[in-house]
Design a protein around this motif. Structure first.
Motif, PDB file in Angstrom:
ATOM      1  N   LEU A 158      88.503  88.436  59.426  1.00 13.32           N
ATOM      2  CA  LEU A 158      87.367  89.205  58.917  1.00 13.32           C
ATOM      3  C   LEU A 158      87.004  88.767  57.496  1.00 13.32           C
ATOM      4  O   LEU A 158      85.827  88.550  57.185  1.00 13.32           O
ATOM      5  N   LEU A 159      87.992  88.622  56.630  1.00 10.34           N
ATOM      6  CA  LEU A 159      87.730  88.202  55.251  1.00 10.34           C
ATOM      7  C   LEU A 159      87.104  86.812  55.194  1.00 10.34           C
ATOM      8  O   LEU A 159      86.150  86.578  54.443  1.00 10.34           O
ATOM      9  N   ILE A 160      87.625  85.891  55.987  1.00  8.06           N
ATOM     10  CA  ILE A 160      87.080  84.537  56.002  1.00  8.06           C
ATOM     11  C   ILE A 160      85.665  84.538  56.577  1.00  8.06           C
ATOM     12  O   ILE A 160      84.771  83.864  56.054  1.00  8.06           O
ATOM     13  N   SER A 161      85.440  85.317  57.624  1.00  9.05           N
ATOM     14  CA  SER A 161      84.097  85.393  58.227  1.00  9.05           C
ATOM     15  C   SER A 161      83.085  85.973  57.245  1.00  9.05           C
ATOM     16  O   SER A 161      81.986  85.428  57.078  1.00  9.05           O
ATOM     17  N   VAL A 162      83.443  87.059  56.590  1.00  9.72           N
ATOM     18  CA  VAL A 162      82.542  87.660  55.602  1.00  9.72           C
ATOM     19  C   VAL A 162      82.329  86.690  54.443  1.00  9.72           C
ATOM     20  O   VAL A 162      81.214  86.554  53.923  1.00  9.72           O
ATOM     21  N   GLY A 163      83.377  85.991  54.047  1.00  6.62           N
ATOM     22  CA  GLY A 163      83.254  85.003  52.971  1.00  6.62           C
ATOM     23  C   GLY A 163      82.251  83.918  53.315  1.00  6.62           C
ATOM     24  O   GLY A 163      81.376  83.582  52.502  1.00  6.62           O
ATOM     25  N   TRP A 164      82.349  83.369  54.512  1.00 10.79           N
ATOM     26  CA  TRP A 164      81.405  82.321  54.915  1.00 10.79           C
ATOM     27  C   TRP A 164      79.984  82.858  55.055  1.00 10.79           C
ATOM     28  O   TRP A 164      79.019  82.177  54.702  1.00 10.79           O
ATOM     29  N   LEU A 165      79.859  84.080  55.553  1.00 10.03           N
ATOM     30  CA  LEU A 165      78.538  84.704  55.634  1.00 10.03           C
ATOM     31  C   LEU A 165      77.932  84.819  54.231  1.00 10.03           C
ATOM     32  O   LEU A 165      76.745  84.534  54.031  1.00 10.03           O
ATOM     33  N   CYS A 166      78.748  85.206  53.262  1.00  9.13           N
ATOM     34  CA  CYS A 166      78.264  85.318  51.881  1.00  9.13           C
ATOM     35  C   CYS A 166      77.890  83.956  51.301  1.00  9.13           C
ATOM     36  O   CYS A 166      76.914  83.852  50.555  1.00  9.13           O
ATOM     37  N   VAL A 167      78.643  82.922  51.636  1.00 11.29           N
ATOM     38  CA  VAL A 167      78.283  81.572  51.172  1.00 11.29           C
ATOM     39  C   VAL A 167      76.928  81.167  51.750  1.00 11.29           C
ATOM     40  O   VAL A 167      76.065  80.643  51.042  1.00 11.29           O
ATOM     41  N   ILE A 168      76.732  81.436  53.029  1.00 16.67           N
ATOM     42  CA  ILE A 168      75.458  81.115  53.676  1.00 16.67           C
ATOM     43  C   ILE A 168      74.317  81.886  53.022  1.00 16.67           C
ATOM     44  O   ILE A 168      73.269  81.316  52.696  1.00 16.67           O
ATOM     45  N   LEU A 169      74.518  83.189  52.801  1.00 13.66           N
ATOM     46  CA  LEU A 169      73.480  83.987  52.151  1.00 13.66           C
ATOM     47  C   LEU A 169      73.229  83.513  50.723  1.00 13.66           C
ATOM     48  O   LEU A 169      72.093  83.500  50.251  1.00 13.66           O
ATOM     49  N   GLY A 170      74.291  83.108  50.036  1.00 12.16           N
ATOM     50  CA  GLY A 170      74.136  82.567  48.689  1.00 12.16           C
ATOM     51  C   GLY A 170      73.329  81.280  48.692  1.00 12.16           C
ATOM     52  O   GLY A 170      72.488  81.059  47.810  1.00 12.16           O
ATOM     53  N   ALA A 203      82.002  86.125  48.198  1.00 13.58           N
ATOM     54  CA  ALA A 203      82.680  85.109  49.012  1.00 13.58           C
ATOM     55  C   ALA A 203      83.997  84.705  48.363  1.00 13.58           C
ATOM     56  O   ALA A 203      85.020  84.592  49.041  1.00 13.58           O
ATOM     57  N   SER A 204      83.976  84.523  47.065  1.00 11.76           N
ATOM     58  CA  SER A 204      85.189  84.163  46.333  1.00 11.76           C
ATOM     59  C   SER A 204      86.263  85.228  46.510  1.00 11.76           C
ATOM     60  O   SER A 204      87.428  84.914  46.794  1.00 11.76           O
ATOM     61  N   ALA A 205      85.883  86.492  46.364  1.00 13.64           N
ATOM     62  CA  ALA A 205      86.853  87.585  46.528  1.00 13.64           C
ATOM     63  C   ALA A 205      87.427  87.616  47.945  1.00 13.64           C
ATOM     64  O   ALA A 205      88.635  87.813  48.128  1.00 13.64           O
ATOM     65  N   CYS A 206      86.571  87.408  48.932  1.00 16.38           N
ATOM     66  CA  CYS A 206      87.049  87.393  50.328  1.00 16.38           C
ATOM     67  C   CYS A 206      87.993  86.223  50.562  1.00 16.38           C
ATOM     68  O   CYS A 206      89.048  86.387  51.199  1.00 16.38           O
ATOM     69  N   PHE A 207      87.635  85.047  50.068  1.00 15.18           N
ATOM     70  CA  PHE A 207      88.463  83.870  50.285  1.00 15.18           C
ATOM     71  C   PHE A 207      89.798  83.960  49.550  1.00 15.18           C
ATOM     72  O   PHE A 207      90.812  83.500  50.057  1.00 15.18           O
ATOM     73  N   VAL A 208      89.816  84.543  48.353  1.00 16.70           N
ATOM     74  CA  VAL A 208      91.070  84.683  47.620  1.00 16.70           C
ATOM     75  C   VAL A 208      92.061  85.498  48.431  1.00 16.70           C
ATOM     76  O   VAL A 208      93.248  85.191  48.471  1.00 16.70           O
ATOM     77  N   ARG A 209      91.567  86.526  49.124  1.00 17.77           N
ATOM     78  CA  ARG A 209      92.442  87.381  49.926  1.00 17.77           C
ATOM     79  C   ARG A 209      92.694  86.832  51.330  1.00 17.77           C
ATOM     80  O   ARG A 209      93.735  87.101  51.915  1.00 17.77           O
TER      81      ARG A 209
END
Length: 139
Positions: A16-28, A46-52
């Motif tokens: 879930l964290l990685i998926s949300v992170g990639w979604l945020c990168v795409i939106l960014g 995305a950074s916060a999601c990927f760190v975790r």
């Protein structure tokens, strides 16, 4: 049994964290071209999601030649690079100009004009930094 459930729970959480992170990168990335979609907050999320969820992907994002400096400048100084600000101003004005030209109603044109003025005032009041893309501060 509890360990197995905990393992599945951790895997789902990471996914879930990685998926949300990639979604945020795409939106960014989309936000680079659409001024009403902000790039920096999505990259920070995305950074916060990927760190975790995946420190490896977080490291990649922080070292990325385009996204790394944006994240660094915001986290360190709460500021935006001057070149990014310049480009963003151009895209903001262009996209709003096109929108104002396209919408049929005068009240919509007035609303969009007010929105672009408020957005430009807010955005241009953000502090500026010099680029750190090739700096050792980014490593």
């Amino acid at each position: 049994m509890d360990e197995e459930k905990e393992g599945v729970k951790n895997i789902l959480k990471r996914f879930l964290l990685i998926s949300v992170g990639w979604l945020c990168v795409i939106l960014g990335c989309i936000g680079i071209f659409l001024p009403l979609l902000p790039t920096t907050p999505f990259l920070l999320l995305a950074s916060a999601c990927f760190v975790r969820g995946s420190p490896t992907i977080a490291g990649w994002l922080h070292q990325h030649p385009t996204f790394g400096p944006i994240i660094y400048n915001w986290k360190q100084y709460r500021a935006v690079d001057r070149r990014i600000k310049w480009r963003a101003n151009i895209f903001i004005v262009l996209s709003f100009f096109i929108s104002i030209y396209i919408v049929p109603e005068i009240w919509q044109k007035i609303m969009l004009t007010a929105m672009v003025i408020m957005l430009l005032i807010w955005f241009n009041r953000l502090p500026e930094t010099k680029a750190v893309a090739r700096s050792t501060k980014n490593t």
